[in-house]
Design a protein around this motif. Structure first.
Motif, PDB file in Angstrom:
ATOM      1  N   VAL A  11     -27.924 -45.904  22.265  1.00 60.07           N
ATOM      2  CA  VAL A  11     -26.524 -46.641  22.333  1.00 60.07           C
ATOM      3  C   VAL A  11     -25.366 -45.683  22.167  1.00 60.07           C
ATOM      4  CG1 VAL A  11     -25.247 -48.221  20.721  1.00 60.07           C
ATOM      5  CG2 VAL A  11     -27.400 -48.967  21.401  1.00 60.07           C
ATOM      6  N   LEU A  12     -25.466 -44.677  21.211  1.00 61.59           N
ATOM      7  CA  LEU A  12     -24.511 -43.637  21.165  1.00 61.59           C
ATOM      8  C   LEU A  12     -24.152 -43.051  22.618  1.00 61.59           C
ATOM      9  CD1 LEU A  12     -25.203 -42.219  17.879  1.00 61.59           C
ATOM     10  CD2 LEU A  12     -23.305 -43.726  18.459  1.00 61.59           C
ATOM     11  N   LEU A  37     -24.479 -44.116  25.419  1.00 61.18           N
ATOM     12  CA  LEU A  37     -23.750 -45.012  26.384  1.00 61.18           C
ATOM     13  C   LEU A  37     -22.340 -44.628  26.420  1.00 61.18           C
ATOM     14  CD1 LEU A  37     -25.294 -48.598  25.678  1.00 61.18           C
ATOM     15  CD2 LEU A  37     -25.677 -47.213  27.704  1.00 61.18           C
ATOM     16  N   VAL A  38     -21.657 -44.167  25.236  1.00 63.26           N
ATOM     17  CA  VAL A  38     -20.179 -43.863  25.276  1.00 63.26           C
ATOM     18  C   VAL A  38     -20.204 -42.360  25.267  1.00 63.26           C
ATOM     19  CG1 VAL A  38     -19.520 -45.896  24.232  1.00 63.26           C
ATOM     20  CG2 VAL A  38     -20.219 -44.072  22.795  1.00 63.26           C
ATOM     21  N   LEU A  39     -21.186 -41.448  25.020  1.00 65.21           N
ATOM     22  CA  LEU A  39     -21.410 -40.256  24.735  1.00 65.21           C
ATOM     23  C   LEU A  39     -22.114 -39.627  26.034  1.00 65.21           C
ATOM     24  CD1 LEU A  39     -21.927 -39.376  21.148  1.00 65.21           C
ATOM     25  CD2 LEU A  39     -19.842 -39.372  22.270  1.00 65.21           C
ATOM     26  N   GLY A  61     -28.057 -42.987  28.258  1.00 68.33           N
ATOM     27  CA  GLY A  61     -28.221 -43.807  27.247  1.00 68.33           C
ATOM     28  C   GLY A  61     -29.175 -44.833  27.485  1.00 68.33           C
ATOM     29  N   TRP A  62     -29.198 -45.756  28.630  1.00 69.74           N
ATOM     30  CA  TRP A  62     -30.100 -46.481  28.993  1.00 69.74           C
ATOM     31  C   TRP A  62     -31.590 -46.139  28.979  1.00 69.74           C
ATOM     32  CZ3 TRP A  62     -28.747 -51.217  27.844  1.00 69.74           C
ATOM     33  CH2 TRP A  62     -27.579 -51.915  28.275  1.00 69.74           C
TER      34      TRP A  62
END
Length: 151
Positions: free
Chosen positions: A65-66, A68-70, A74-75
């Motif tokens: 989840v982190l 996804l923005v970093l 992510g997925w």
């Protein structure tokens, strides 16, 4: 005759049918803990095993989840955490099975020639629109940037 039909029925029940993805239906039906037998034998040990699997899976999912923005995949990491959970929990196995089915369906739709043609046309139109907008910007303002770098 009756014995022969009974024999065929037994063989058919024992046969391991293979689905379109190459996995057998029997493997797909198996739900539940995949912990070793000696861990399942003791209730306290099995519970601590499940807690450990949950904590490790939770850490991997949170990292995903982190990501996804970093920067990071992510997925992919989130699905890895779900796979860790799926080794022990039925709900995660069902979620992972549903996800695999949806991804397979999406891949089949994406390989459809009509959908591929439409996606290629939409991508080409989008790139042409972007090129026209960049051309208009360069024609109107030149190659100077809208901010001052020297300051």
């Amino acid at each position: 005759m009756n014995a022969e039909s009974d024999e065929r029925t037994k063989v058919a029940e024992q046969a391991d049918p293979v689905s379109a993805t190459g996995e057998s239906d029997r493997e797909e039906r198996e739900l539940g803990s995949r912990a070793p037998g000696f861990i399942k034998a003791s209730k306290a040990l099995h519970l601590s095993w499940q807690v450990g699997v949950f904590v490790v899976g939770l850490g991997v999912v949170i990292a995903g989840v982190l990501m996804l923005v970093l920067p990071g995949p992510g997925w992919l990491v989130i699905f890895g955490g779900m796979a860790i959970w799926a080794t022990e929990f039925v709900w995660a196995q069902l979620v992972l099975r549903w996800t695999k089915r949806k991804v397979t369906e999406a891949a089949q739709r994406a390989l459809d020639p009509k959908v591929r043609r439409r996606n290629i046309i939409l991508t080409t139109v989008g790139l042409v629109i972007m090129a026209v907008l960049v051309g208009i910007y360069v024609w109107k303002f030149g190659l100077t940037m809208p901010w001052k770098i020297s300051e």
